[in-house]
Design an enzyme around this catalytic site. Sequence first.
Site, PDB file in Angstrom:
ATOM      1  N   ARG A   1      -6.893  -6.749   2.895  1.00 17.76           N
ATOM      2  CA  ARG A   1      -5.598  -7.271   2.056  1.00 17.76           C
ATOM      3  C   ARG A   1      -4.737  -6.157   2.079  1.00 17.76           C
ATOM      4  NH1 ARG A   1      -7.475 -10.001  -3.166  1.00 17.76           N
ATOM      5  NH2 ARG A   1      -8.768  -8.243  -3.333  1.00 17.76           N
TER       6      ARG A   1
ATOM      7  N   ASN B   1      -7.861 -13.523  -0.885  1.00 14.18           N
ATOM      8  CA  ASN B   1      -9.417 -13.856  -0.591  1.00 14.18           C
ATOM      9  C   ASN B   1      -9.641 -15.379  -0.978  1.00 14.18           C
ATOM     10  OD1 ASN B   1     -10.111 -11.378   0.551  1.00 14.18           O
ATOM     11  ND2 ASN B   1     -10.703 -10.500  -1.218  1.00 14.18           N
TER      12      ASN B   1
END
Length: 773
Positions: free
Chosen positions: A19, A37
């Site tokens: 990320r 996520n």
Amino acid sequence: MKKRMQISIQGIVQGVGFRPFIYKLASQLNINGFVLNSNSGVFIEIEGDSVSLQNFLTRLHSERPVHCEITNLEFSYLDIYGYKNFEIKESYCAGNDLTLILPDIATCKDCLNELYDPSNRRYLYPFINCTNCGPRLSIIHSLPYDRPNTSMKLFKMCDKCKEEYENPDNRRFHAQPISCYDCGPTLSLFNSASASLCNNLEVIKKAVQLIKEGNIVAIKGIGGFHLVVDATNEKAILRLRQRKSREEKPFALMFSNLNQVKQACAVDELEEKILCSVQSPIVLLKKKMNFLIAKSAAPSNPYLGAMLPYSPLHHLLMHELRTPIVATSGNLSEEPICYDEIEALNRLHGIADFFLVHNRPIVRPLDDSIIKIVMNRPMLLRRARGFAPLPIIKQINNSILSDKYGNLVALGAHQKNTISFIKNGNIFVSQHIGDLSTLEANLNFENVYNDYKNLYKIDNENVVCDLHPDYTATKFAKTNFQNHISVQHHIAHLASCKLENQVEGSALGVAWDGTGLGLDGTIWGGEFFLCDENSFKHLAQFRRFKLPGGDKAIKDIRRSTIGILFECYGDQLKSFEKIAGIRYSNKELKLFFNILQKNINCFTTSSVGRLFDAISYLLGIVEKSSFEGQAAMMLEYAADPCESSSYPFNFIADEEIIDWEPMLDKILEDIRVKKSPGTISGKFHNTLVEIILYMANYFRQEKVILSGGCFQNVLLLEKTIKKLQAEKIKVYWHQLVPTNDGGISFGQIAYVLSKSKKEINKQGNQNVFSNSR
């Protein structure tokens, strides 16, 4: 021009700095949106110009964190949202944890390097794999995805494999199908009398020799059997067609490598990317004029369905063969694919001369996925190996689902059947099941239903089915469930496309296909709807006509032709020589005329698919369809793409009817003066486009949704998209969900999600909770 892209990624993408990497990449490219996520991996939405979005995808692959492995990536385009920045959002969890099963993944480059490395202990090993590739869905019995829950439980790991399996630094750490020569599956070769010819390493060379000699070899792959012959051998292919009862339908081809594909087909950058992807689907590619493939592989067809080797066994075979092969599903026409060697020796006896098998059991059959490129975007025509069973839509509010219906399962249509279901806020679509027209297919349908129910622990399900009472899936719902919801076929088509594209506000829905039971009890197929946030209002349809013999008209397209002519000209058909394009004897014409006049075994339809059939017949392009959609397909291929004119038509507003008789009059006139079929077909396609544009303007809709089997026609679809976009109308078509009946189950769920139980009960025949068992 800014675009919005939705990206779903599975693999080793959590806990590896993925990320933060996405955040930095988006910042560098001046892209807005978010990353988070989820249960299924990582979910991204980004907005930016086309070049930036393409650079994002390219750099995402090439610059990803060192420990990140992407096993699956799917993307689609949506309307602009207007993000002001890019952020890392909190992780999303839809209800309880959900373990996702990855699709079967094509052999990775690392494994291929080892496969051909003489110093490697898995040199030429036909079952080589690692955590980044190999079988998944095809071998799992139950969750979680651990070796004891897969068909690999039959093979005890040797010490060397176990050491790799338990080493976190090894590429095969927790690779459940891990094996080698000492502990894994083995190959065998049998003749049609079930006599064993050879085993292990001898098998590949012997099978290659047999294929080169013109034999038909049934090969057990990852998801089932392929029937294989040399694609340059005309006699071998014709023999396969005769034995398989597949007269003209194109065969899929497997090529040794990308360069070989390019010798036979035109391949652009996107097509190359898809061919070489981890999904490794069949991609429909334009033939080159000078190609080596035998004509009978895809007769009278400008496309070839091409794929590359995706399992180590395929790689070894193609490496030795050095020539393309026909690799078609191991079955008789209309039957499901064979996936067990004992079953194959019985069902394929009389088709295959030899059988190359292995002893790793296949838990569930998987056909090859099929993709066609439309407007520089991939469009899935068959969603199976490489894509199933990953969820298509994620992050649906699970409380809404539980309040309404709990676990929702949709059973799909009769042709190109799939099953869809919701689990923990995710919508899953099964692998392609196929047409439910044989006993074997019906048993396979029930097996798939029970399989997913057990695999994902779906209890107390609410079942959705098609409105047609005679469909196998509908009968299954009515027989086995006290409460079931029936959704009209064409509404399901449009709901499918609407949800996939996340269309907001109102839009004109255009649902064109061959058949589907309408709300009035007739057969629909040329429908227009007003689609808003939670309703689908029927607005209009094509002028209806009678089909003598009903479903027989799907292959005997003369029936569609005579039905359309009878609707317009009635008694004039008695002097058939006055109507160009009719090739009936006096006796046949009289018989059909009497059937239509007395309405004996006739079905009333508005089907655009049957209209395609009739025009194809009138132009002498196809006399009789040997497979569903052949006449329409050949009409598309015959069209002059440069033709710009069209035919007249009428919209009778008070009857809500598109009247195609003016078009038919002009087509028959053009036939009489011997205009070319290419010109007439081109004008016919243009007329259909003009009808869609007219209806969008008439109902003042700035958005149009296109769904149904007719929009597999690339010429029709691309002309419609370009015409509407030129008029500043937004157009939505399918990308990840099949536009044909393979998307019906997804659409059935999509429709139910847009309604409440109270609203459904008010809809009468459109959606009914049935209490009859």
